[in-house]
Design a protein around this motif. Structure first.
Motif, mmCIF file in Angstrom:
data_model
loop_
_atom_site.group_PDB
_atom_site.id
_atom_site.type_symbol
_atom_site.label_atom_id
_atom_site.label_comp_id
_atom_site.label_asym_id
_atom_site.label_seq_id
_atom_site.Cartn_x
_atom_site.Cartn_y
_atom_site.Cartn_z
ATOM 1 N N SER A 223 0.833 -1.202 0.000
ATOM 2 C CA SER A 223 0.000 0.000 0.000
ATOM 3 C C SER A 223 0.871 1.257 0.000
ATOM 4 O O SER A 223 0.591 2.229 -0.718
ATOM 5 C CB SER A 223 -0.926 -0.020 1.223
ATOM 6 N N LEU A 224 1.926 1.239 0.786
ATOM 7 C CA LEU A 224 2.861 2.365 0.836
ATOM 8 C C LEU A 224 3.501 2.586 -0.528
ATOM 9 O O LEU A 224 3.632 3.730 -0.987
ATOM 10 C CB LEU A 224 3.931 2.116 1.903
ATOM 11 N N LYS A 225 3.872 1.511 -1.192
ATOM 12 C CA LYS A 225 4.463 1.595 -2.532
ATOM 13 C C LYS A 225 3.537 2.359 -3.474
ATOM 14 O O LYS A 225 3.979 3.226 -4.234
ATOM 15 C CB LYS A 225 4.716 0.180 -3.054
ATOM 16 N N LEU A 226 2.254 2.076 -3.417
ATOM 17 C CA LEU A 226 1.292 2.740 -4.299
ATOM 18 C C LEU A 226 1.109 4.212 -3.950
ATOM 19 O O LEU A 226 0.912 5.047 -4.840
ATOM 20 C CB LEU A 226 -0.043 2.001 -4.268
ATOM 21 N N ARG A 227 1.217 4.544 -2.680
ATOM 22 C CA ARG A 227 1.149 5.954 -2.282
ATOM 23 C C ARG A 227 2.359 6.727 -2.808
ATOM 24 O O ARG A 227 2.234 7.859 -3.281
ATOM 25 C CB ARG A 227 1.057 6.081 -0.767
ATOM 26 N N VAL A 228 3.526 6.101 -2.704
ATOM 27 C CA VAL A 228 4.744 6.713 -3.236
ATOM 28 C C VAL A 228 4.595 6.889 -4.748
ATOM 29 O O VAL A 228 4.869 7.968 -5.292
ATOM 30 C CB VAL A 228 5.990 5.863 -2.886
ATOM 31 N N ARG A 229 4.159 5.847 -5.425
ATOM 32 C CA ARG A 229 3.942 5.909 -6.875
ATOM 33 C C ARG A 229 3.042 7.084 -7.253
ATOM 34 O O ARG A 229 3.358 7.858 -8.152
ATOM 35 C CB ARG A 229 3.297 4.612 -7.351
ATOM 36 N N ASP A 230 1.916 7.221 -6.562
ATOM 37 C CA ASP A 230 0.947 8.272 -6.889
ATOM 38 C C ASP A 230 1.561 9.666 -6.785
ATOM 39 O O ASP A 230 1.332 10.520 -7.636
ATOM 40 C CB ASP A 230 -0.277 8.174 -5.977
ATOM 41 N N GLN A 231 2.351 9.887 -5.745
ATOM 42 C CA GLN A 231 2.961 11.208 -5.557
ATOM 43 C C GLN A 231 4.013 11.498 -6.628
ATOM 44 O O GLN A 231 4.121 12.624 -7.113
ATOM 45 C CB GLN A 231 3.559 11.329 -4.154
ATOM 46 N N ILE A 232 4.773 10.475 -6.997
ATOM 47 C CA ILE A 232 5.776 10.660 -8.054
ATOM 48 C C ILE A 232 5.096 10.930 -9.388
ATOM 49 O O ILE A 232 5.506 11.821 -10.143
ATOM 50 C CB ILE A 232 6.714 9.433 -8.145
ATOM 51 N N LEU A 233 4.040 10.186 -9.677
ATOM 52 C CA LEU A 233 3.322 10.412 -10.935
ATOM 53 C C LEU A 233 2.696 11.800 -10.982
ATOM 54 O O LEU A 233 2.697 12.447 -12.034
ATOM 55 C CB LEU A 233 2.259 9.329 -11.156
#
Length: 171
Positions: free
Chosen positions: A54-64
């Motif tokens: 879940s944390l990985k996806l939050r990081v992904r969203d912010q980078i995108l």
């Protein structure tokens, strides 16, 4: 919209592959040419635990969110590479902020480098096994399942639900 972009990407890649094949007739050259024209984006989770994924996806969203704006007018892989390199510290800072805001103290490692990847599917596209340039964000031990997409051409920003890496079974 995703369908039209997917057709455009297939056309772009196939034109280059056909041109290279016509000149060289060599499958390895075709793979190299396709890999040379894209930049992948990977976020590797600390582990396969639900919380780390879940944390990985939050990081992904912010980078995108950050890179969508910065890459929106980019027209070449070279220009994309320059924007990504110039954004590396911001990508690291955003990733670290997301990790800390979620109560973790994982290290963050951001790199733009060439890596060997197995054959993967992205929506209806298949990317051959080979060496690809990749913006890679590693969270903590980076031992968990990764998330990936194609940053250039910018498929990450069209529909992230189509960008889950799937093993093709041809490894």
């Amino acid at each position: 919209v995703f369908f039209l972009l997917e057709i455009h990407l297939i056309s772009f890649i196939m034109k280059k592959a056909i041109k290279v094949y016509a000149v060289n007739g060599n499958q390895q050259t075709i793979k190299h040419k396709i890999a040379k024209d894209i930049i992948r984006f990977h976020v590797r989770a600390n582990s396969d635990k639900k919380e780390d994924q879940s944390l990985k996806l939050r990081v992904r969203d912010q980078i995108l969110d950050l890179m969508d704006e910065r890459l929106q007018d980019v027209k070449s892989v070279e220009e994309s590479r320059s924007v990504i390199q110039a954004s590396a510290k911001d990508i690291e800072a955003i990733s670290r902020e997301v990790v800390e805001d979620n109560g973790y103290d994982y290290d963050i490692n951001v790199s733009l480098k060439k890596e060997i990847f197995p054959i993967k599917k992205y929506g209806n596209l298949v990317f051959p096994q080979g060496e690809y340039e990749s913006l890679t964000v590693e969270i903590g031990g980076a031992k968990g399942e990764n998330w990936w997409c194609v940053m250039f051409p910018p498929l990450c920003f069209v529909d992230i639900t189509h960008s889950v890496a799937v093993d093709s079974g041809d490894d």
